[in-house]
Design a protein around this motif. Sequence first.
Motif, short mmCIF file in Angstrom:
data_model
loop_
_atom_site.label_atom_id
_atom_site.label_comp_id
_atom_site.label_asym_id
_atom_site.label_seq_id
_atom_site.Cartn_x
_atom_site.Cartn_y
_atom_site.Cartn_z
N THR A 281 53.68 49.43 45.29
CA THR A 281 55.17 50.99 45.28
C THR A 281 53.92 51.67 44.86
OG1 THR A 281 56.28 48.79 44.63
CG2 THR A 281 57.11 51.06 44.98
N GLU A 282 52.66 51.53 43.75
CA GLU A 282 52.54 52.60 43.37
C GLU A 282 51.59 53.41 44.09
OE1 GLU A 282 49.48 50.64 40.09
OE2 GLU A 282 51.45 49.46 39.81
N LEU A 283 51.20 52.76 45.79
CA LEU A 283 51.13 54.22 46.52
C LEU A 283 51.29 55.38 47.50
CD1 LEU A 283 48.74 51.52 48.78
CD2 LEU A 283 48.09 52.71 46.62
N ALA A 284 53.36 55.01 46.48
CA ALA A 284 53.94 55.73 47.16
C ALA A 284 53.76 56.61 46.72
CB ALA A 284 55.17 55.27 47.04
N SER A 285 52.95 57.67 45.13
CA SER A 285 53.03 58.72 44.51
C SER A 285 51.60 59.06 44.38
CB SER A 285 54.39 58.99 43.86
OG SER A 285 53.86 58.42 42.81
N GLY A 286 50.65 60.22 44.40
CA GLY A 286 49.51 61.13 43.63
C GLY A 286 48.68 60.39 44.34
N THR A 287 47.57 60.13 43.85
CA THR A 287 46.16 60.46 44.95
C THR A 287 45.66 58.88 44.07
OG1 THR A 287 45.57 62.94 44.87
CG2 THR A 287 43.81 61.64 44.51
N HIS A 288 44.73 58.21 44.58
CA HIS A 288 43.96 56.98 44.83
C HIS A 288 43.57 56.41 45.60
CE1 HIS A 288 48.37 55.34 43.25
NE2 HIS A 288 49.11 56.39 43.97
N THR A 289 42.28 55.52 44.61
CA THR A 289 40.85 55.30 45.66
C THR A 289 41.20 54.43 45.49
OG1 THR A 289 39.46 57.20 44.29
CG2 THR A 289 38.33 55.73 45.01
N LEU A 290 40.68 54.25 47.32
CA LEU A 290 40.87 52.47 47.39
C LEU A 290 39.09 52.08 48.03
CD1 LEU A 290 44.03 52.21 49.81
CD2 LEU A 290 43.63 51.98 47.64
N ARG A 291 38.73 50.97 47.98
CA ARG A 291 37.54 49.74 48.41
C ARG A 291 38.14 49.38 49.65
NH1 ARG A 291 34.36 49.92 43.57
NH2 ARG A 291 35.02 48.05 42.95
N VAL A 292 37.21 49.06 51.02
CA VAL A 292 38.24 48.24 51.69
C VAL A 292 37.35 47.87 52.45
CG1 VAL A 292 40.07 49.29 52.47
CG2 VAL A 292 38.29 50.59 53.46
N ALA A 293 37.36 46.40 53.02
CA ALA A 293 36.65 45.87 53.92
C ALA A 293 36.65 44.94 54.89
CB ALA A 293 35.68 44.97 53.21
N ALA A 294 36.77 44.49 56.19
CA ALA A 294 37.42 43.82 56.78
C ALA A 294 35.89 43.34 58.05
CB ALA A 294 38.56 44.94 57.83
N ASP A 295 36.73 41.95 58.32
CA ASP A 295 35.54 41.47 59.15
C ASP A 295 37.27 39.88 60.21
OD1 ASP A 295 33.97 39.77 60.86
OD2 ASP A 295 32.71 39.00 59.22
N GLY A 296 37.02 40.38 61.33
CA GLY A 296 38.49 40.17 61.69
C GLY A 296 39.18 40.50 61.20
N PRO A 297 40.76 39.60 61.99
CA PRO A 297 41.72 39.76 61.60
C PRO A 297 41.67 39.06 59.93
CG PRO A 297 41.53 38.64 63.60
CD PRO A 297 40.21 38.77 63.48
N ASP A 298 40.94 37.82 60.05
CA ASP A 298 41.29 36.91 58.79
C ASP A 298 41.24 37.27 57.72
OD1 ASP A 298 43.69 35.57 60.35
OD2 ASP A 298 41.92 34.45 61.57
N LYS A 299 40.62 38.61 57.65
CA LYS A 299 39.16 38.50 56.87
C LYS A 299 39.34 39.22 55.85
CE LYS A 299 35.56 34.57 56.82
NZ LYS A 299 34.33 34.52 57.16
#
Length: 420
Positions: A116-134
Amino acid sequence: MAPNDSVETNGGTRGTAVGRRRAARYIVPVAVAGVAAATIGLVPALASTGDPDLPKITAQQLIEKIAASDAQQFSGTAKISTDLGIPSLGGLAGSFAQGGSSGRGDSGADPQKKMTELASGTHTLRVAADGPDKQRVSILDGAAEYSLIRNGDQVWAYDSGSNEAYHATEDGSGKKAERPAPVPESVPTTPKALAEQVLKAAGPTTSVTVDGTARIAGRDAYKLVIKPRQSGSTIGSVTVAVDAKNGVPLKFTLLPSSGGKAVVDAGFTKVDFGKPAASSFTFTPPKGTKVTEADDAKAQRKADGDKGPGMFPGAEGLGAGGLGAGAEGGKDTKVIGEGWNAIAEIRTPGGTGLPSKASGDVPAEAQQFLDALGDKVSGKFGSGTVFKTRLVNALMTDDGKVYVGAVTPDALVKAANNAA
């Protein structure tokens, strides 16, 4: 520089997101705010430096490039900026997600609350993915960090600020427990997912063009611009920057028809399409961490009499999907209009409208939020309250109907009058 070239698609721009707890089910604006979370999902933000000279491409070819993209491995940093034009959620964020519950069985690391906090303001994220299950998503907030990690059948959420963790898994039968996905299933979790959702149906209501190129997170990209052909929508345009090499959307910008700054401006600032380190998807709770098991939390909420989804009566009838996704609706829901001007009409159980301040059913903070958003309106349908944001508006009539869509308040009133 790529030329303008257009195709048409039937882009619906309505969407809903519903929260999870008892007290908040009366709060219509939460459904409106929830759309913001559904809209942003985990789509990441802006980092452009110059316009590269790329081969010409048509809009249809670029759409096909997005659809054909098979990049399932990446890591990087992203930013999300959202301006819905609503009062700050502040301490209400937890109430929206948790519905003002007693706290028994709840966790400060519950994804429904943190998203819910992503609904307003500015946020920094780190993201990673290795296929649909990771997958891993970390929300950075000063020295604190909130992470969601999925590794096969194990899902962890950890809040370093409160030293709390939330854990879910699958049982031996393969049946999923109440597992905290990074965002609800109806919410796009990548720029590609959001772009596909907007473009999934073809028709005459949307103009799609290629409008030049951009440099995003150090990568060459084409700019796909999507605009409604209809009037009356709150959406002015959507621009998706598409990686010229692999077809992955790198940036998503949504501008309102009312003008001004973007409602959502989200994109990668740094991205690598190589295989992330395996350690990105492992997690062991630090010593002293308070761990809440998803099944235990579910059982406690059931014991407390919490029905689960439902920000307001009848919200369960809203169809899944964010912007561009059709609201299929339930037995108490129908869709009025089409394309960008579609409006969901929901009949609340028992025909009850919004509780009044005098009833005592609305917490003081929630009432303050309602008063800040709501405008009283009347017409052939009777009377009601319009809750407004820069993106999605909702009308709740005093006789218990809700009209919601990415349309102007006047369009909602007109729909209610026509239905009367």
